[in-house]
Structures are given as C-alpha cells and as structure tokens.
Design an enzyme around this catalytic site. Structure first.
Site, mmCIF file in Angstrom:
data_model
loop_
_atom_site.group_PDB
_atom_site.id
_atom_site.type_symbol
_atom_site.label_atom_id
_atom_site.label_comp_id
_atom_site.label_asym_id
_atom_site.label_seq_id
_atom_site.Cartn_x
_atom_site.Cartn_y
_atom_site.Cartn_z
ATOM 1 N N TYR A 168 0.836 -1.207 0.000
ATOM 2 C CA TYR A 168 0.000 0.000 0.000
ATOM 3 C C TYR A 168 0.873 1.261 0.000
ATOM 4 C CZ TYR A 168 -3.943 2.980 1.516
ATOM 5 O OH TYR A 168 -4.919 3.945 1.623
ATOM 6 N N LYS A 172 1.018 3.976 -2.994
ATOM 7 C CA LYS A 172 0.605 5.372 -2.763
ATOM 8 C C LYS A 172 1.755 6.343 -3.013
ATOM 9 C CE LYS A 172 -3.724 4.523 -1.682
ATOM 10 N NZ LYS A 172 -4.827 4.946 -2.575
HETATM 11 P P1 NAD Z 1 -13.729 1.363 0.473
HETATM 12 O O1 NAD Z 1 -13.338 -0.056 0.681
HETATM 13 O O2 NAD Z 1 -14.888 1.912 1.221
HETATM 14 O O3 NAD Z 1 -13.945 1.672 -1.071
HETATM 15 C C1 NAD Z 1 -13.138 1.106 -2.077
HETATM 16 C C2 NAD Z 1 -13.868 1.175 -3.390
HETATM 17 O O4 NAD Z 1 -13.050 0.545 -4.394
HETATM 18 C C3 NAD Z 1 -15.217 0.431 -3.387
HETATM 19 O O5 NAD Z 1 -16.151 1.143 -4.151
HETATM 20 C C4 NAD Z 1 -14.872 -0.887 -4.055
HETATM 21 O O6 NAD Z 1 -15.992 -1.529 -4.650
HETATM 22 C C5 NAD Z 1 -13.886 -0.404 -5.095
HETATM 23 N N1 NAD Z 1 -13.082 -1.484 -5.657
HETATM 24 C C6 NAD Z 1 -12.430 -2.471 -4.999
HETATM 25 N N2 NAD Z 1 -11.856 -3.307 -5.888
HETATM 26 C C7 NAD Z 1 -12.177 -2.838 -7.123
HETATM 27 C C8 NAD Z 1 -11.899 -3.285 -8.447
HETATM 28 N N3 NAD Z 1 -11.187 -4.390 -8.678
HETATM 29 N N4 NAD Z 1 -12.385 -2.565 -9.477
HETATM 30 C C9 NAD Z 1 -13.131 -1.464 -9.263
HETATM 31 N N5 NAD Z 1 -13.427 -0.998 -8.030
HETATM 32 C C10 NAD Z 1 -12.955 -1.683 -6.979
HETATM 33 O O7 NAD Z 1 -12.393 2.172 0.813
HETATM 34 P P2 NAD Z 1 -12.120 3.735 1.076
HETATM 35 O O8 NAD Z 1 -11.569 3.846 2.441
HETATM 36 O O9 NAD Z 1 -13.248 4.585 0.677
HETATM 37 O O10 NAD Z 1 -10.876 3.966 0.095
HETATM 38 C C11 NAD Z 1 -10.961 4.724 -1.092
HETATM 39 C C12 NAD Z 1 -9.580 5.251 -1.431
HETATM 40 O O11 NAD Z 1 -9.132 6.112 -0.389
HETATM 41 C C13 NAD Z 1 -8.520 4.151 -1.571
HETATM 42 O O12 NAD Z 1 -7.650 4.454 -2.642
HETATM 43 C C14 NAD Z 1 -7.773 4.236 -0.257
HETATM 44 O O13 NAD Z 1 -6.465 3.769 -0.360
HETATM 45 C C15 NAD Z 1 -7.833 5.727 0.006
HETATM 46 N N6 NAD Z 1 -7.621 6.081 1.397
HETATM 47 C C16 NAD Z 1 -8.487 5.676 2.363
HETATM 48 C C17 NAD Z 1 -8.237 6.052 3.680
HETATM 49 C C18 NAD Z 1 -9.164 5.656 4.798
HETATM 50 O O14 NAD Z 1 -8.809 5.889 5.954
HETATM 51 N N7 NAD Z 1 -10.321 5.104 4.530
HETATM 52 C C19 NAD Z 1 -7.115 6.828 4.002
HETATM 53 C C20 NAD Z 1 -6.260 7.206 2.983
HETATM 54 C C21 NAD Z 1 -6.516 6.847 1.674
#
Ligand code: NAD
Length: 273
Positions: A168, A172
């Site tokens: 990850y 990133k």
């Molecule tokens: P989440 O699990 O709620 O959402 C992830 C999304 O990606 C979902 O809609 C899922 O269906 C989709 N997805 C998964 N595999 C897929 C595939 N093969 N093809 C198409 N879509 C796919 O997660 P989130 O926390 O909302 O994360 C969203 C982004 O934010 C990610 O890139 C994550 O790394 C980043 N992020 C999240 C956080 C956090 O604390 N939640 C912090 C920093 C960065």
C-alpha cells in the site's frame, strides 16, 4: 506567456453543471462521498466499483436526484483493459470527460516477509496501475478539450510509511510520482493533476484492516483504533468522506486552475509531525 482566463470564478451554486466526472471505486466510502459531492455540484457522474444490483440502483437514483444523470460502469480495475474501457465508454456515452478521480483502492496488512505476493500484485494493480491506465486514456480527450481535472486519491501513506503496509505504501508513493509527472505533461493544455492524501477516514477499508492490524501487532481492536489509527492524527478524530468530497469539488472547479502537481493532505495534522 499564457494570460489567465478571464471567466468569472463563481459561476453558480452548481459549479460543475455540464461536466462529466468518472469516480473509480465510488460504490462505498470516500469514492461515494466524492460522487455525492459532484452530483450535488451538478456534474454527471459515472459510478464504478463492486456492489450488488440493488445498491447500484439506489446509488444511481440518489446521485441522479441530487444533480445531473448518474450512471454505473462495473469495470474491474484490476484489469488494464477494463480500466481504459471505463474512460473510453464514458467518452462514447457522454462525448467528453471533464473530471477523472482515481480512488479505488484495497489494503492488506502483513509483515513484508509474510506478505502474500498475490496481494502485493493486486494492490499495485488497483491502487497504482489502474490510475495509469485511466489517465493515459483520458489525457488525449482532455488535451483536445483544453480542459480537464485529474484527482488521485493517494493517502498519508503516499508521504510517510507505517509498518506492515509495504504494498500500500509503495503504491501510494507511486501515485504521488505519477501525479507530479502527469501534471507537468499536461500543464499547458488546461488540465490539472493533483493528489489528495487522506489520513484515516472511517470506511470499510479501515474497518477491514483493524483485525489484521490487531493480529500483526498483538493488540486489541480498541487499541488499534486509539493507539495506531488515531494516534497518528493530532485531531484525534477520523476525517470524513464529506470533507474529502468538498475538496474534490474545489479541485475540480475553476478556482483551482493553478493548483497542479501537488499533494493535499486531509490528515488532521498527521504528516505535520
Ligand atoms: P472502500 O473499501 O470503502 O472503497 C473502495 C472502493 O473501491 C469500493 O467502491 C470498491 O468496490 C472499489 N473497488 C475495490 N476493488 C475494485 C476493483 N477491482 N475494481 C473497481 N473498483 C474496486 O475504501 P475507502 O476507504 O473509501 O478507500 C478509497 C480510497 O481512499 C482508496 O484508494 C484508499 O487507499 C484511500 N484512502 C483511504 C483512507 C481511509 O482511511 N479510509 C485513508 C487514505 C486513503
């Protein structure tokens, strides 16, 4: 020398009306927050991600009710051809793509010497390579339009590391390199490319890693939340998907025309330390 455009900055209360936005991974969490914010700002939104038909129908009608039309595209972004196809289908359907948000992402928590190679490959494919494939497909259309916004949802882990998240963190950090490079390549064509670096936001992705983090560190679920997740954030609260949605609307708007190649932290002060 290019002179700044003279269009007024504050057009209407729906600053993205008439624009077409693709948000990857928008069936839940941060992506859904961004899709809702775009719909509220008047943009036509392409929703993507993995979900059952009932959820998809509900999300499309909710977003359509907020603004312009919302459609679903089920591209599996682990596949380079499908990632490119998400963009080509959007252009074929709507005639343009104004905003591309690369948000879809997955996580796996394990020590590097126990990290399953297949999980490494999947995380790099979805969290980094999918953004390359959507961007390389969208850029020619944005260049031709002489306008466009590319917004990559990276992470605080694009700037700093934490143990047990090798794939990850690597992905990133790569997203930030991709963001800067693309920004330089499209700077003269009215296209910007930026990254958002959230700290911890309460979503499924965070919920799912609590058990693995507890196991990897030998601590309880409650200790993971207080001593690992919120320990990093001086505000001692999770950021919200609405806060990130508001930032993406700003980055997609005219007021952000000179912001490019940058990483904007939404991390409650985490990376200020
Ligand atoms: P989440 O699990 O709620 O959402 C992830 C999304 O990606 C979902 O809609 C899922 O269906 C989709 N997805 C998964 N595999 C897929 C595939 N093969 N093809 C198409 N879509 C796919 O997660 P989130 O926390 O909302 O994360 C969203 C982004 O934010 C990610 O890139 C994550 O790394 C980043 N992020 C999240 C956080 C956090 O604390 N939640 C912090 C920093 C960065």
């Amino acid at each position: 020398m290019d002179m700044p455009a003279s269009a007024p900055l504050d057009r209407t209360a729906r600053p993205l009306s008439g624009q077409v936005a693709v948000v990857t991974g928008s069936t839940s969490g941060i992506g859904l927050g961004i899709a809702r914010a775009f719909a509220g700002a008047g943009a036509e939104v392409v929703i993507n991600g993995i979900a059952d038909q009932r959820t998809i129908d509900a999300l499309c009608s909710e977003c359509s009710g907020l603004g312009a039309q919302a459609v679903y595209d089920g591209a599996n972004l682990l596949d380079p051809g499908e990632a490119a196809g998400l963009v080509t289908r959007t252009i074929a359907r709507s005639g343009r793509i104004d905003i591309l948000v690369n948000n879809a992402g997955i996580q796996h928590v394990a020590p590097v010497d126990e990290f399953p190679p297949a999980r490494w490959d999947a995380i790099i494919a979805l969290n980094l390579s999918a953004a390359f494939h959507t961007i390389r497909t969208a850029v020619p259309a944005m260049r031709e339009q002489r306008s466009g916004r590319i917004i990559n949802v990276a992470s605080a882990h694009g700037l700093v590391a934490s143990p047990f998240k090798s794939a990850y963190v690597a992905a990133k950090h790569g997203v930030l390199g991709l963001t800067k490079t693309v920004a330089l390549e499209v700077a003269r064509q009215g296209v910007t490319c930026n990254a958002i670096c959230p700290g911890y936001v309460w979503t499924e992705l965070v919920e799912k890693q609590i058990a693995d983090t507890a196991a990897a560190r030998g601590i309880s679920h409650e200790q993971v939340i207080s001593d690992v997740l919120l320990a990093a954030q001086p505000t001692k609260r999770f950021a919200t998907v609405e806060e990130i949605g508001a930032l993406t609307v700003f980055l997609a708007g005219e007021g952000a025309s000179s912001i490019t190649g940058t990483a904007i932290s939404v991390d409650g002060g985490w990376t200020a330390q």
